[in-house]
Design an enzyme around this catalytic site. Structure first.
Site, mmCIF file in Angstrom:
data_model
loop_
_atom_site.group_PDB
_atom_site.id
_atom_site.type_symbol
_atom_site.label_atom_id
_atom_site.label_comp_id
_atom_site.label_asym_id
_atom_site.label_seq_id
_atom_site.Cartn_x
_atom_site.Cartn_y
_atom_site.Cartn_z
ATOM 1 N N HIS A 1 -11.299 -3.587 10.001
ATOM 2 C CA HIS A 1 -11.918 -3.643 8.669
ATOM 3 C C HIS A 1 -13.229 -2.859 8.622
ATOM 4 O O HIS A 1 -14.091 -3.152 7.800
ATOM 5 C CB HIS A 1 -12.201 -5.090 8.269
ATOM 6 C CG HIS A 1 -11.008 -5.871 7.795
ATOM 7 N ND1 HIS A 1 -10.022 -6.289 8.646
ATOM 8 C CD2 HIS A 1 -10.636 -6.302 6.562
ATOM 9 C CE1 HIS A 1 -9.106 -6.963 7.951
ATOM 10 N NE2 HIS A 1 -9.454 -6.980 6.689
ATOM 11 N N GLU B 1 0.810 -1.227 0.000
ATOM 12 C CA GLU B 1 0.000 0.000 0.000
ATOM 13 C C GLU B 1 0.836 1.265 0.000
ATOM 14 O O GLU B 1 0.550 2.228 -0.721
ATOM 15 C CB GLU B 1 -0.960 0.035 1.189
ATOM 16 C CG GLU B 1 -2.117 -0.951 1.106
ATOM 17 C CD GLU B 1 -1.722 -2.365 1.504
ATOM 18 O OE1 GLU B 1 -0.572 -2.561 1.968
ATOM 19 O OE2 GLU B 1 -2.558 -3.276 1.332
#
Ligand SMILES: Cc1ncc(C[n+]2csc(CCOP(=O)(O)OP(=O)(O)O)c2C)c(N)n1
Lengths: 337, 324
Positions: B130, B61
């Site tokens: 999440h 990322e």
């Protein structure tokens, strides 16, 4: 796909005593039966959220965790059920956590992706790919500084090889000669993509760049994993970081419910040929263990799971006030709103 | 005629149309190509636009978002997908120190025309890593723009606007909205910073954005049954937010509740409440109230997540207390 066992170390069936092999087999059976149960519970809607199963990868968990001593620690991944079960987390507390119950090992707050048992040196499963690597590095640093004699293990998937965290941690661990083992569970897949499209290097060469010794093993041969793990853990204890790469196979989808359209039928059909449990059972039979003994072991494990599941179903749902009390350690300070 | 689409398909349509309209637009992210993205928001785009413009990236990322900044500085318009908003933490340097500041610190020589798409929000029991709503972090950084489409139509036109905008834009989707059905209008004006009056009313204003719009609608229905007419302002853009629209509604209703799924403390609602208090104080007949998540991480268990997400009950109670 990970390369075949031919490239990896494999070890003769008789080089590990039978009782040790039986213990490893039981651990694998517990993991397999637990996850098969979870798969069914998930399909029936009894498990909230989503779960990533390690069916097919049990030999890595049993072999590596089985090589650790009580003072050792490890950090694991989103696919970490096997590791914590191998470490002996209480089965009822495990089921309660995955099912979101108050009595879960983390109070039902983390679920499948965050199972942790600090009393056993389990620094947690992790929802962030690669995040366990620095945690294990720090844990190794603590072992070194506190002279605990302990080793820290970082479990990571082959997908995490692309994260800078791995490269940074290899560097730090090598610089500081940390008592640490980097254990890669190389199942050939990161989510829906084959690792060959994700990682241009190989782990042995990456290790070589930082002077960290690398060993590759057939990760579906529990004896081979156990033997290699024992060696690298002891080497790390005295002499700095090691890498253990275990070539293994993920049977299920990335998460439960993933139809695996990206995987070809031959590959899926061929998975059971490399079943670590079948291979372990065959080795045990060859070593003279009775078939009935193996069947009794399966029954005993199933009974344990039934009890744990029953306890989990009977447990209460978590309470918000109790959760609130753990946002901070109780002190006289207050903040937020 | 517009055809009904799911929110997630409206996203794909916007990406497709933006790529067709401008060869500089490209997509990058984990499993966005052949797999069509973890939520299928990029399905079909690899076939339509080819592997150079639709790129699967490794799980990297920090570097993939940084690479998008570099590509943007070199003539591309990258649209990056971060699979869950929680994972932007790994890319914060690229977004906050690089993308947000390049134009300013290089003396206005360039801009960074990139988009970072990412879903936030709970409702799936996906747990503490999440589910988070981190949009306030980005709204706090000068140089970034932040948008949060609540409807299918906006999923299309706000993403098109974000891609057309010359500066870095964080487009926040909500996982719980992906299956929502509605119509898109490919000709709708594509503006930055414009709110939408979702429902007109005279008694109180509910300012909201994202999935909380639906809790606000449910609250407004219940209030209407009791004769209280709430006006709903769907903010859409968080940076810049539409002060004019919000202040106009406050001048009409004199009462305000700001509702969002993100943690209430230090959040988007805090900024808006403070601005109303300082710049529209004379229009107020009651203190501005906020409804947001409590100050704790979102948890996995169903009971804990349910208690966490702001719902219609809490919005109704807040509106009533501004009227008390
Ligand atoms: C930082 C971060 N990026 C992306 C994800 C989404 N994600 C979860 S698991 C996974 C693939 C991991 O592959 P690998 O490391 O090989 O482990 P495996 O799933 O094969 O066990 C991805 C991309 C994540 N959880 N965290």
């Amino acid at each position: 796909m990970p390369s075949s066992a031919a490239q990896a170390d494999s070890i003769p069936a008789n080089s590990i005593p039978t009782d040790r092999r039986l213990a490893l087999h039981r651990t694998m059976q517990t993991i397999r039966a637990t996850e098969t149960t979870l798969s069914r519970l998930f399909a029936d809607g009894e498990i909230p959220g989503f779960i990533h199963l390690s069916v097919g990868q049990e030999a890595v968990a049993a072999g590596v965790v089985g090589a650790l001593g009580p003072q050792d620690s490890f950090a694991t991944t989103h696919r970490g059920h096997g590791h914590v079960l191998a470490r002996g987390v209480r089965l009822d507390l495990f089921f309660k956590e995955i099912m979101g119950r108050a009595g879960g090992i983390c109070g039902g707050r983390g679920g499948s992706m965050h199972v942790a048992d600090l009393s056993l040196g389990v620094l947690g499963a992790n929802g962030i790919v690669g995040a366990g690597l620095p945690l294990a590095t720090g844990s190794a640093l603590a072992h070194q500084t506190r002279r605990t004699g302990g080793v820290a293990v970082a479990f990571f998937g082959d997908g995490a090889m692309a994260e800078g965290a791995l490269h940074e941690c290899l560097n730090m661990a090598a610089l500081w000669k940390l008592p640490m083992v980097f254990v890669c569970e190389n199942n050939g897949w990161s989510e829906f993509s084959p690792t060959s499209t994700q990682f241009a290097a190989t782990l042995d060469k990456l290790g070589a760049a930082f002077g960290v010794p690398h060993r590759r093993v057939d990760g579906n041969d529990v004896a081979a994993v156990a033997e290699a793990a024992a060696e690298v853990v002891e080497a790390a204890r005295g002499g700095g970081p090691r890498i253990l790469e275990c070539l293994t196979t993920r049977w299920h989808g990335h998460f439960e419910g993933d139809p695996q359209r990206y995987r070809n039928a031959d590959e899926i059909a061929g998975l059971p040929q490399n079943d670590p449990l079948r291979r372990s059972a065959e080795a045990l039979l060859a070593a003279g263990v009775e078939e009935s003994a193996l069947a009794a072991l399966v029954d005993a494990v199933d009974a344990d799971i039934r009890d744990a599941l029953e306890a989990a179903r009977a447990d209460a749902l978590p309470d918000v006030d109790a959760a609130f009390r753990d946002v901070y350690t109780p002190t006289t300070l207050t903040a937020g709103a | 005629m517009p055809k009904p689409l799911r929110y997630v398909n409206a996203v794909a349509q916007a990406l497709n149309d933006a790529m067709a309209a401008d060869p500089a637009v490209m997509l990058m992210g984990e499993d966005v190509a052949a797999a069509g993205g973890p939520f299928k928001a990029t399905r079909g785009l690899l076939d339509a636009h080819g592997p150079e413009r639709v790129r699967d990236t490794p799980i990297s990322e920090a570097s993939l978002v940084g690479a998008a900044v570099g590509a943007a500085l070199t003539g591309m318009k990258p649209v990056v997908e971060i699979m869950f908003m929680d994972f932007v933490t790994l890319a914060m340097d690229a977004v906050v120190n690089q993308a947000a500041k390049a134009r300013f610190m290089f003396g206005g020589q360039c801009s960074v025309p990139m988009v970072l798409r990412t879903p936030h929000g709970g409702g799936l029991n996906a747990g503490p890593q999440h589910s988070q709503c981190l949009e306030a972090w980005f709204a706090h950084i000068p140089g970034l723009r932040v948008v949060c489409p609540a409807t299918v139509a906006d999923a299309y036109s706000l993403l098109r606007a974000a891609i057309e905008a010359p500066d870095p834009v964080v487009v926040v989707e909500n996982k719980a909205l992906y299956a929502l059905q509605g119509d898109i209008d490919v000709t709708a004006p594509r503006e930055v910073g414009k709110a939408r009056i979702d429902r007109a009313g005279r008694d109180a204003t509910i300012v909201t954005y994202g999935a909380t719009l639906y809790a606000a609608r449910a609250a407004a229905d219940r209030l209407a049954a009791e004769g209280i007419e709430a006006e709903i302002v769907d903010l859409r853009w968080i940076q810049p937010w539409d002060e004019e629209a919000v202040f106009a509604s406050v001048a009409k209703t004199h009462r305000v509740v700001i509702a969002h799924e993100a943690v209430q403390a230090f959040g988007v609602g805090a900024e808006i409440a403070a601005r109303i208090a300082s710049d529209a104080f004379d229009d107020l007949d009651a203190p501005v109230l906020r409804v947001g998540a409590p100050f704790m991480p979102i948890a996995f268990a169903k009971t804990l997540e349910a208690a966490y997400l702001p719902d219609a009950d809490r919005i109704v109670a807040a509106v009533k207390s501004t009227l008390a």
